[in-house]
Design a protein around this motif. Structure first.
Motif, PDB file in Angstrom:
ATOM      1  N   ARG A 162       0.844  -1.194   0.000  1.00  0.00           N
ATOM      2  CA  ARG A 162       0.000   0.000   0.000  1.00  0.00           C
ATOM      3  C   ARG A 162       0.880   1.245   0.000  1.00  0.00           C
ATOM      4  N   TYR A 163       0.326   2.353  -0.495  1.00  0.00           N
ATOM      5  CA  TYR A 163       1.054   3.622  -0.436  1.00  0.00           C
ATOM      6  C   TYR A 163       1.278   4.016   1.014  1.00  0.00           C
ATOM      7  N   VAL A 164       2.434   4.589   1.279  1.00  0.00           N
ATOM      8  CA  VAL A 164       2.725   5.110   2.607  1.00  0.00           C
ATOM      9  C   VAL A 164       2.228   6.551   2.700  1.00  0.00           C
ATOM     10  N   PHE A 165       2.452   7.323   1.640  1.00  0.00           N
ATOM     11  CA  PHE A 165       2.095   8.742   1.652  1.00  0.00           C
ATOM     12  C   PHE A 165       1.068   9.036   0.557  1.00  0.00           C
ATOM     13  N   ALA A 166       0.025   9.755   0.909  1.00  0.00           N
ATOM     14  CA  ALA A 166      -1.037  10.074  -0.048  1.00  0.00           C
ATOM     15  C   ALA A 166      -0.518  10.909  -1.205  1.00  0.00           C
ATOM     16  N   ASN A 167       0.471  11.794  -0.954  1.00  0.00           N
ATOM     17  CA  ASN A 167       0.951  12.642  -2.046  1.00  0.00           C
ATOM     18  C   ASN A 167       1.609  11.821  -3.152  1.00  0.00           C
ATOM     19  N   VAL A 168       2.229  10.694  -2.818  1.00  0.00           N
ATOM     20  CA  VAL A 168       2.817   9.821  -3.842  1.00  0.00           C
ATOM     21  C   VAL A 168       1.701   9.167  -4.651  1.00  0.00           C
ATOM     22  N   GLN A 169       0.638   8.767  -3.985  1.00  0.00           N
ATOM     23  CA  GLN A 169      -0.513   8.188  -4.683  1.00  0.00           C
ATOM     24  C   GLN A 169      -1.123   9.226  -5.627  1.00  0.00           C
ATOM     25  N   HIS A 170      -1.296  10.445  -5.174  1.00  0.00           N
ATOM     26  CA  HIS A 170      -1.859  11.511  -6.005  1.00  0.00           C
ATOM     27  C   HIS A 170      -0.959  11.775  -7.215  1.00  0.00           C
ATOM     28  N   VAL A 184      -1.508   9.043  -9.755  1.00  0.00           N
ATOM     29  CA  VAL A 184      -2.785   9.212 -10.459  1.00  0.00           C
ATOM     30  C   VAL A 184      -2.634  10.284 -11.537  1.00  0.00           C
ATOM     31  N   MET A 185      -2.046  11.418 -11.184  1.00  0.00           N
ATOM     32  CA  MET A 185      -1.867  12.492 -12.156  1.00  0.00           C
ATOM     33  C   MET A 185      -0.972  12.053 -13.317  1.00  0.00           C
ATOM     34  N   ALA A 186       0.122  11.371 -13.001  1.00  0.00           N
ATOM     35  CA  ALA A 186       1.029  10.899 -14.046  1.00  0.00           C
ATOM     36  C   ALA A 186       0.315   9.920 -14.981  1.00  0.00           C
ATOM     37  N   LEU A 236      -0.829  14.137 -16.761  1.00  0.00           N
ATOM     38  CA  LEU A 236      -0.705  15.474 -16.185  1.00  0.00           C
ATOM     39  C   LEU A 236       0.676  15.658 -15.567  1.00  0.00           C
ATOM     40  N   ASP A 237       1.175  16.886 -15.568  1.00  0.00           N
ATOM     41  CA  ASP A 237       2.466  17.194 -14.973  1.00  0.00           C
ATOM     42  C   ASP A 237       2.262  17.419 -13.474  1.00  0.00           C
ATOM     43  N   ALA A 238       2.462  16.359 -12.708  1.00  0.00           N
ATOM     44  CA  ALA A 238       2.192  16.403 -11.266  1.00  0.00           C
ATOM     45  C   ALA A 238       3.045  17.436 -10.543  1.00  0.00           C
ATOM     46  N   ALA A 239       4.288  17.608 -10.961  1.00  0.00           N
ATOM     47  CA  ALA A 239       5.151  18.584 -10.279  1.00  0.00           C
ATOM     48  C   ALA A 239       4.574  19.990 -10.399  1.00  0.00           C
ATOM     49  N   ARG A 240       4.067  20.327 -11.563  1.00  0.00           N
ATOM     50  CA  ARG A 240       3.476  21.658 -11.753  1.00  0.00           C
ATOM     51  C   ARG A 240       2.171  21.814 -10.980  1.00  0.00           C
ATOM     52  N   LEU A 241       1.407  20.743 -10.880  1.00  0.00           N
ATOM     53  CA  LEU A 241       0.096  20.821 -10.235  1.00  0.00           C
ATOM     54  C   LEU A 241       0.151  20.752  -8.714  1.00  0.00           C
ATOM     55  N   THR A 242       1.244  20.277  -8.159  1.00  0.00           N
ATOM     56  CA  THR A 242       1.285  20.064  -6.715  1.00  0.00           C
ATOM     57  C   THR A 242       2.263  20.976  -5.976  1.00  0.00           C
ATOM     58  N   ASP A 263      11.045  28.729  -5.670  1.00  0.00           N
ATOM     59  CA  ASP A 263      11.340  27.299  -5.842  1.00  0.00           C
ATOM     60  C   ASP A 263      10.351  26.733  -6.855  1.00  0.00           C
ATOM     61  N   LEU A 264      10.671  26.894  -8.123  1.00  0.00           N
ATOM     62  CA  LEU A 264       9.776  26.482  -9.198  1.00  0.00           C
ATOM     63  C   LEU A 264      10.047  25.035  -9.587  1.00  0.00           C
ATOM     64  N   PRO A 265       9.027  24.331 -10.054  1.00  0.00           N
ATOM     65  CA  PRO A 265       9.235  22.955 -10.519  1.00  0.00           C
ATOM     66  C   PRO A 265      10.229  22.921 -11.673  1.00  0.00           C
ATOM     67  N   HIS A 266      10.920  21.817 -11.820  1.00  0.00           N
ATOM     68  CA  HIS A 266      11.899  21.647 -12.885  1.00  0.00           C
ATOM     69  C   HIS A 266      11.248  21.928 -14.240  1.00  0.00           C
ATOM     70  N   GLY A 267      11.901  22.744 -15.035  1.00  0.00           N
ATOM     71  CA  GLY A 267      11.404  23.037 -16.374  1.00  0.00           C
ATOM     72  C   GLY A 267      10.385  24.155 -16.445  1.00  0.00           C
ATOM     73  N   VAL A 268      10.070  24.799 -15.321  1.00  0.00           N
ATOM     74  CA  VAL A 268       9.083  25.887 -15.314  1.00  0.00           C
ATOM     75  C   VAL A 268       9.814  27.214 -15.191  1.00  0.00           C
ATOM     76  N   ALA A 269       9.515  28.116 -16.096  1.00  0.00           N
ATOM     77  CA  ALA A 269      10.074  29.468 -16.039  1.00  0.00           C
ATOM     78  C   ALA A 269       9.066  30.378 -15.343  1.00  0.00           C
ATOM     79  N   ALA A 270       9.573  31.343 -14.596  1.00  0.00           N
ATOM     80  CA  ALA A 270       8.694  32.272 -13.872  1.00  0.00           C
ATOM     81  C   ALA A 270       7.741  32.984 -14.833  1.00  0.00           C
ATOM     82  N   GLU A 271       8.184  33.203 -16.076  1.00  0.00           N
ATOM     83  CA  GLU A 271       7.354  33.894 -17.062  1.00  0.00           C
ATOM     84  C   GLU A 271       6.121  33.078 -17.444  1.00  0.00           C
TER      85      GLU A 271
END
Length: 107
Positions: A51-59, A62-64, A68-74, A84-92
């Motif tokens: 079973r999952y230990v942490f709900a955020n890993v399960q979420h 599901v997104m992946a 969906l790009d889970a790093a951007r959404l979470t 502290d922006l997700p990898h590959g995300v520009a502030a612009e």
């Protein structure tokens, strides 16, 4: 008194991957999606006793599975505001609302 070792997880009810299909942003891995919805980790290292230990890993899984790009959404606001922006995300790329200042990437 029930000991932690005696605990069993209840079977999930209503796990229907089809209900999530309208949220998909690309091809859906239905098998992975159903597994994640049932609480079975896609990567055994993410779980404990099957079973999952942490709900955020399960979420994240599901997104992946939905393409969906889970790093951007979470990423939380406090991280974004601190640069502290997700990898590959520009502030612009961020949509800034109200009087918020556009973050700059933290070094």
């Amino acid at each position: 008194m029930q000991l932690a070792d005696d605990f069993t997880f209840p079977a999930p009810e209503g796990v229907d991957p089809d209900a999530f299909l309208p949220l998909a942003a690309g091809p859906v891995d239905r098998e992975a999606l159903e597994s994640a919805l049932r609480g079975t980790p896609l990567d055994p290292e993410d779980g404990d006793d099957g079973r999952y230990v942490f709900a955020n890993v399960q979420h994240y899984d599901v997104m992946a599975s939905l393409g969906l790009d889970a790093a951007r959404l979470t990423t939380g606001f406090s991280y974004l505001a601190g640069g502290d922006l997700p990898h590959g995300v520009a502030a612009e790329e961020l949509v800034v609302l109200g009087g918020a200042a556009r973050p700059t990437r933290a070094s």
